[in-house]
Design an enzyme around this catalytic site. Structure first.
Site, PDB file in Angstrom:
ATOM      1  N   CYS A  35       0.812  -1.222   0.000  1.00 14.60           N
ATOM      2  CA  CYS A  35       0.000   0.000   0.000  1.00 14.60           C
ATOM      3  C   CYS A  35       0.843   1.268   0.000  1.00 14.60           C
ATOM      4  CB  CYS A  35      -0.896   0.000   1.233  1.00 14.60           C
ATOM      5  SG  CYS A  35       0.067  -0.047   2.759  1.00 14.60           S
ATOM      6  N   ASP A  37       2.380   2.577   2.380  1.00 15.77           N
ATOM      7  CA  ASP A  37       2.373   3.291   3.659  1.00 15.77           C
ATOM      8  C   ASP A  37       3.725   3.114   4.336  1.00 15.77           C
ATOM      9  OD1 ASP A  37      -0.190   4.090   3.256  1.00 15.77           O
ATOM     10  OD2 ASP A  37      -1.078   2.461   4.410  1.00 15.77           O
ATOM     11  N   CYS A  60      -2.980   3.627   7.207  1.00 17.92           N
ATOM     12  CA  CYS A  60      -4.367   3.365   7.563  1.00 17.92           C
ATOM     13  C   CYS A  60      -4.531   3.359   9.087  1.00 17.92           C
ATOM     14  CB  CYS A  60      -4.775   2.017   6.988  1.00 17.92           C
ATOM     15  SG  CYS A  60      -3.871   0.665   7.760  1.00 17.92           S
ATOM     16  N   CYS A 104      -0.201  -4.676   8.058  1.00 21.00           N
ATOM     17  CA  CYS A 104       0.054  -3.359   8.656  1.00 21.00           C
ATOM     18  C   CYS A 104       0.955  -3.479   9.891  1.00 21.00           C
ATOM     19  CB  CYS A 104      -1.257  -2.677   9.018  1.00 21.00           C
ATOM     20  SG  CYS A 104      -2.478  -2.675   7.678  1.00 21.00           S
TER      21      CYS A 104
HETATM   22  S1  FES Z   1      -3.178  -0.470   4.511  1.00 19.96           S
HETATM   23 FE1  FES Z   1      -1.160   0.348   4.443  1.00 19.96          FE
HETATM   24  S2  FES Z   1      -0.335  -0.043   6.392  1.00 19.96           S
HETATM   25 FE2  FES Z   1      -2.406  -0.586   6.540  1.00 19.96          FE
END
Ligand code: FES
Length: 123
Positions: A35, A37, A60, A104
């Site tokens: 993702c 992140d 998220c 995550c």
């Molecule tokens: S969806 Fe990216 S860290 Fe949770």
């Protein structure tokens, strides 16, 4: 909507140890290729223990909750103990994650290991 635990909500709504340490002893990044992140951890080491740890993350709700939990779990651990902190333990600390959010919790494990490696490299 996902069902989340009270522990998850608590960490998400009241994240612990948010921010960065000025002039830290170690800095580590964790990132999710799924993702894009990321989590940035800064640590202060005193007498071989994590005396302080702060996080900043882009992610998220699960990333924020598990990042907060990572800092709580890691604080006061020895370097050796902190190196062993796993994504599973981090996930348990937020009361579990749904299957699609399990990745995550890897951010915390990865960023903490990276911060410790950075610290060890500076010594
Ligand atoms: S969806 Fe990216 S860290 Fe949770």
């Amino acid at each position: 909507m996902d069902l989340v635990s009270p522990e998850f909500l608590d960490h998400f709504m009241n994240p612990r140890n948010h921010g960065t340490i000025e002039d830290p002893d170690g800095t580590g990044m964790g990132g999710s290729p799924e993702c894009e992140d990321w989590l940035l951890l800064t640590i202060r080491i005193e007498d071989g223990r994590i005396a302080d740890i702060r996080f900043q993350c882009r992610g998220c709700s699960a990333a924020i909750a598990t990042s907060s939990a990572t800092t709580v779990l890691a604080k006061d651990l020895t370097i050796e103990e902190a190196e062993l902190l796993s994504a599973d333990e981090i996930e348990k600390a937020v009361g579990g994650l749904s299957e699609d959010k399990r990745h995550c919790s890897l951010l915390g494990e990865e960023a903490l290991k990276d911060a410790i490696n950075d610290y060890m490299g500076r010594k």
